[in-house]
Design an enzyme around this catalytic site. Sequence first.
Site, PDB file in Angstrom:
ATOM      1  N   THR A 140      41.983  55.658 -25.061  1.00  0.00           N
ATOM      2  CA  THR A 140      43.562  55.885 -25.567  1.00  0.00           C
ATOM      3  C   THR A 140      44.400  55.547 -24.146  1.00  0.00           C
ATOM      4  O   THR A 140      44.019  55.755 -23.248  1.00  0.00           O
ATOM      5  CB  THR A 140      43.687  57.527 -25.834  1.00  0.00           C
ATOM      6  OG1 THR A 140      43.769  58.319 -24.844  1.00  0.00           O
ATOM      7  CG2 THR A 140      43.006  57.862 -27.005  1.00  0.00           C
ATOM      8  N   ASP A 141      45.814  55.773 -24.428  1.00  0.00           N
ATOM      9  CA  ASP A 141      46.625  56.031 -23.244  1.00  0.00           C
ATOM     10  C   ASP A 141      46.674  57.414 -23.341  1.00  0.00           C
ATOM     11  O   ASP A 141      45.936  58.458 -23.930  1.00  0.00           O
ATOM     12  CB  ASP A 141      48.046  55.383 -23.662  1.00  0.00           C
ATOM     13  CG  ASP A 141      48.880  54.941 -22.290  1.00  0.00           C
ATOM     14  OD1 ASP A 141      48.395  55.578 -21.525  1.00  0.00           O
ATOM     15  OD2 ASP A 141      49.548  54.229 -22.552  1.00  0.00           O
TER      16      ASP A 141
END
Length: 733
Positions: free
Chosen positions: A276-277
């Site tokens: 994920t970011d």
Amino acid sequence: MSKRSLKSHTKYSKPAAGKLERKIKALLAKMTLAEKIGQMTLFTAMWAETGPTIDNNFMQYVREGRCGSIFNAYTADYTRSLQKLAVEETRLGIPLLFGFDVIHGHRTIFPIPLGEACSWDLALMEKSARIAATEAAAEGIHWTFAPMVDVARDPRWGRVAEGAGEDVWLGCRIAMARVRGFQGKDLTADNTVLACAKHFAAYGGAEAGRDYNVVDVSERTLAEVYLPPFKACVDANVRTFMPAFNEIAGIPCTASRSLLTETLRQKWGFSGMVVTDYTAINELVPHGVAGDLTQAGQLAIEAGVDMDMQGGVYFTQLEALVNAGKVSPAAIDEAVTRVLRVKAELGLFEDPYRYCCEKREKRRILSPGHKAVAQKVAEKSMVLLQNEGNVLPFNRNLRSLAVIGPLAEAQLELLGNWYGAGDGRKVVSVTAALRDKLGDKIQITTVTGCEVDDEDDSQFKTAVAAARQADAVLLVLGENGNMSGEAACRVDIDLPGMQNRLAEEVARAAQGKPVAAVLFNGRPLAISRLAKAVPAILEAWFPGTMGGQAVAEVLFGDTSPSGKLVMSFPRQTGQIPIYYAAKNTGRPISPDKYTSKYLDCANTPLFAFGHGLTYTTFSYGPVRLSATSMPTHGKIRAAIKVTNTGSRAGEEVVQLYLRDLVACVTRPLKELKGFKKIKLKPGASAEVKFTITAAELAFPGPDLEPLVEPGEFEVMICGSSSVASGQRFTLLP
Ligand code: BGC
């Protein structure tokens, strides 16, 4: 009208060979659920701050086998000490994976990616990425969160600095070059790191150019503009992907099964890992698609997210989700397998410490060879925007030069944003570089004039006096390094502060003398006022560690500028989004009132995509085609004679644009489909040739699958996207 679909010729990478897969399976069989979730967890060690800190007990979690990857940690010594915790103190001794944002260099800093892209030199971009990987890998880093391949058409958005600009075709090639540069052919080599294609997808389409804002693009624009560079990364075998923070039409990318599983894995065959970011799973709650973190975690894993960056959602929620039967053990195993696979591909199971090496660290970091390449890239990234009266290059017979402006003595600012482990003290300012270069032959006075972004004009008098006294004036203007990049958007992209007024007053005082401006900035600027005030403007972007020297070389003509813009410079912020591959509309601009235009500004940009001058001039002959028609599976050759009509040698980026005149869906007025970089001596000519095949003519059809449609096409070959017309041919049914 008959239509033909083009089959993709992509070869997908197969998952690593059988032996490795068996090893991973065997390891998986030994792991507890908590250990598995640990492999899906990434925490920051906070040597760099790239987002909010949620929990900083990462060392304890590593020791407990509950955190399998760390980012924002580097140096051989530090990463070894952390690796030891994982390898020697945990039950299974699974090595850590170290990630870092190596965006435009690690210690030797290259120009920001947007600037570097203006070199149109794919081999050089690959080389700079390899050097970045070489330095990072010597400091224990295995994985960079780069390249950012978001097509960006709104320069208010600060993150345009990190990408390759507005064009899809060029963006794909640059994305591939950067992935090849970071990853090389062998991930176990000590000069390669895992790359990460980010931010998937359409992050560049943030409404109003405001970071993290919603994105609402049509499926066509997604398929045609935003997705291709990501597909190009898969084709280049990128091993990791990062979903974007934003939503697209109501679905946050981190929760998008359609993007992360259906498109990325099932359609494109991606076999790597999805991270994920920063805290993006947590953000599913404020996005409003999850009521709490438990639901957020479930959405993310269902979408196809393998690793949670910094949010601790998998860390705190996954076990309960599995125990409640809401997440299947098989889904966990799949994600963990992907994480272990990239660790294995790096060779970490053979030697977890192979990337922590003080000797290599010492030898490689900021080595003279790396710095020489950084200077070359900086020189090639610069774009000579205007040069009325051939003010540049400055004459070496000048007796004095006034260097005026807030960035005249800047060091750190030349690194721009997101400069890895770069050090501003290693940067030579423009003034210092000019002094080094010119010795006492030319007397240099420096005046700051004003700060980058404040209202104080009390130094204007000194600046004006210096301009009056000197033989020539150099203005050094732009943005501060932190005015672009993440969370650094601007609502007005003109020069900030008092800089326009400074330039106007200085130029007035120096009337009749050579006056040029150098710009350091992270985005296209709307510099109509500056362009009126000064005859010459050199766009130097944030050029990195060797930027000062590179500017000095170009200003005095030891190197001729050869960069071409990869993003349009608007006349005014209000024209945004403005990009060359625009559509004609049903009412294209004309003197008639009821056409597509503004009352108070032209439709054209101030400086177009592909524009860039040099110290010589080029003339282009007519476009010549090998035939007037082409069968669908045939080809047509296009040629043009380019002549150096000036008195110096120079480099030119010869650009090929195509237009599909009538199609079943509207097509852009022109699309870049090729380029060649040529070097010509004064008076010399070259025949520049391109081959056009169905691949260059294809576009997403009504079903969004590639389509090659018979009909008339126009071929334009030129030195900038602003050219209007070319030669036509017909694609036969
Ligand atoms: C950025 C990513 C970056 C990550 C880790 C985020 O805020 O959007 O591009 O890789 O932080 O530093």
